[in-house]
Write an enzyme that holds these catalytic residues in place. Structure first.
Site, PDB file in Angstrom:
ATOM      1  N   ASP A  75      -1.742   3.057   3.550  1.00 13.92           N
ATOM      2  CA  ASP A  75      -1.260   1.723   3.925  1.00 13.92           C
ATOM      3  C   ASP A  75       0.129   1.835   4.529  1.00 13.92           C
ATOM      4  OD1 ASP A  75      -3.551   0.341   2.889  1.00 13.92           O
ATOM      5  OD2 ASP A  75      -2.756   0.703   0.873  1.00 13.92           O
ATOM      6  N   HIS A 103      -6.717   3.906   7.505  1.00 13.37           N
ATOM      7  CA  HIS A 103      -6.365   2.762   6.670  1.00 13.37           C
ATOM      8  C   HIS A 103      -7.251   2.633   5.436  1.00 13.37           C
ATOM      9  CE1 HIS A 103      -3.433  -0.303   6.470  1.00 13.37           C
ATOM     10  NE2 HIS A 103      -3.372  -0.555   7.768  1.00 13.37           N
TER      11      HIS A 103
END
Length: 467
Positions: free
Chosen positions: A442, A438
């Protein structure tokens, strides 16, 4: 006599750029044993694979300076080999005497090793290359090395004595192996043999559609094996298992991955009915032509590689102040054994067609299970794919192969009732699971990437070409 001898140091080589040390696994030669150039003298264990260290010269094994199980830094002397001094020039008579003296311990070693055949089936790369070049069945070659091992000299003597392998045993070996593997498969997995027409690859699709399958997944390839556990000690209530260097590396990398990388996860369901029909149509003809199985994984890799080309950020690495996007798409293929998981790499996978990917998958998986992987086979991966569906899994939350940005799993193909145009139909469905870094990725970009993989998988048809 000692003035004509010299001792040459053998150093721990740097088997890879990132390798700083290795552990001596087993000595294949003992002091006093005859050593030939390129003949393996010991096995070493690294944090990725096991390897053999070959001798760089002919001579007699001298002192062993490293013990089995000892970790040795690169460039450290591990043993010494006794060789003839370069400035010694004995006369013909003296030379004959020297040869006789040298052969005496060799003959004694051969006699003592005749009863020990523990290394009989271990072949060095040099021996395998010579056997392939001269079409020799190594089972017919007498071995004079430690534990009955076959050396290069044994192969040369075999050739000089008129020994030459016929093509029949070599040709029969794959057939026998295939029959052995086929016999081990459950009855439900035996493929229906399609009919072929002169015009090309064809099959009776209606017959293939009713091919019996295991309820837990269409590509469950083998019955789960029970691992062999070596007990190191303990009492009635517990026992200990020694942590191997490879297992220790797995533990370190997994801990590093979950502690440094903020993992995200998503899953998408894919309709692979057309893919199942396509594979059933061409798999038998492909096996006859290529000698390897055409697996579903090859089609998935092609779909993933094509999606990565559209979304290159998936092929990247976090570097604190920057994100490094790799131009080459090198797919790490997770392959499990009884006691470890290794990730050999298919390099420049975007330049290969489906047939080429199938050959690479088979070659790397065979190397892993035979313990023949080289360090170069494990390096350079940029994106990992794991075929967890091969043992019946339908949902997985994988740990990212550090320092890559993502890992994708291909789950088991299962027939399900699916609503299509307000009607219920039985379709072959599979889940694709993605773990993502992350810091780099995304939900939006990964969602689009997964949708592209899904579209690629569902676009396969009976007209798709694998070459």
């Amino acid at each position: 006599m000692s003035s004509n001898k010299q001792l040459t140091d053998v150093l721990m080589p740097q088997l890879a750029e990132s390798l700083v040390s290795a552990t001596i696994g087993k000595w294949l030669k003992k002091p006093g044993d005859r050593v030939e150039q390129y003949e393996p003298i010991c096995e070493v264990i690294t944090d990725k694979v096991n390897a053999e260290i070959p001798s760089t010269l002919d001579g007699i094994m001298g002192e062993l300076l490293a013990e089995e199980g000892q970790e040795i830094s690169v460039g450290t002397v591990i043993c010494r080999i006794e060789t003839e001094s370069a400035d010694s020039a004995p006369s013909t008579a003296a030379g004959g005497h020297s040869q006789t003296a040298a052969r005496t311990p060799a003959a004694a070693s051969t006699a003592s090793a005749s009863s020990d055949q523990s290394q009989r089936s271990r072949y060095s790369p040099a021996v395998q290359t010579m056997a392939a070049e001269h079409n020799i069945d190594l089972r017919n070659v007498p071995g004079t090395g430690l534990g009955g091992r076959i050396t290069r000299k044994d192969v040369l003597n075999y050739l000089e004595n008129g020994g030459a392998g016929s093509s029949a045993p070599v040709a029969q070996a794959p057939t026998q192996q295939a029959q052995s593997v086929s016999a081990q498969q459950p009855q439900a997995q035996q493929p229906a043999v399609p009919t072929s027409s002169p015009g090309g690859i064809s099959a009776d699709l209606s017959r293939a559609a009713f091919e019996p399958v295991r309820h837990s997944g269409l590509h469950l390839t083998e019955t789960p094996r029970i691992p062999t556990i070596e007990v190191e000690g303990g009492d009635r209530s517990e026992y200990f298992i020694d942590v191997t260097p490879i297992r220790n590396t797995i533990a370190t990398r997994m801990r590093q991955s979950v502690s440094e990388i903020p993992h995200g996860w998503m899953m998408i369901e894919v309709d692979v009915t057309n893919l199942v029909q396509l594979r059933n149509k061409i798999k038998d003809e492909f096996k006859k032509k290529e000698g390897v199985n055409l697996t579903y994984l090859a089609f998935l890799l092609k779909a993933v590689v094509s999606a990565i080309k559209d979304y290159p950020i998936m092929n990247s690495v976090w570097a604190v102040d920057k994100i490094i996007v790799k131009r080459d798409i090198n797919i790490s293929l997770a392959v499990g054994t009884e006691d470890s998981v290794l990730t050999p790499v298919i390099k420049k996978a975007d330049q290969k067609n489906i047939a080429g990917l199938a050959r690479e998958i088979d070659e790397l998986a065979t190397k892993v299970r035979a313990g023949k992987l080289k360090l170069d086979d494990m390096q350079g991966g940029t994106f990992t794919v794991n075929n967890t569906g091969s043992f019946g899994s339908i949902l997985t939350q994988p740990i990212i192969n550090y320092p890559q940005a993502a890992i994708l799993t291909f789950e088991s193909i299962v027939k399900k009732p699916v609503v299509i145009n307000d009607m219920i139909a039985v379709r072959s469905m599979a889940n694709l699971c993605l773990s993502l870094d992350h810091r780099i990725l995304d939900g939006v970009i990964c969602g689009r990437f997964m949708q592209r993989v899904k579209d690629n998988m569902e676009s396969y048809s009976l007209d798709t070409q694998v070459y």
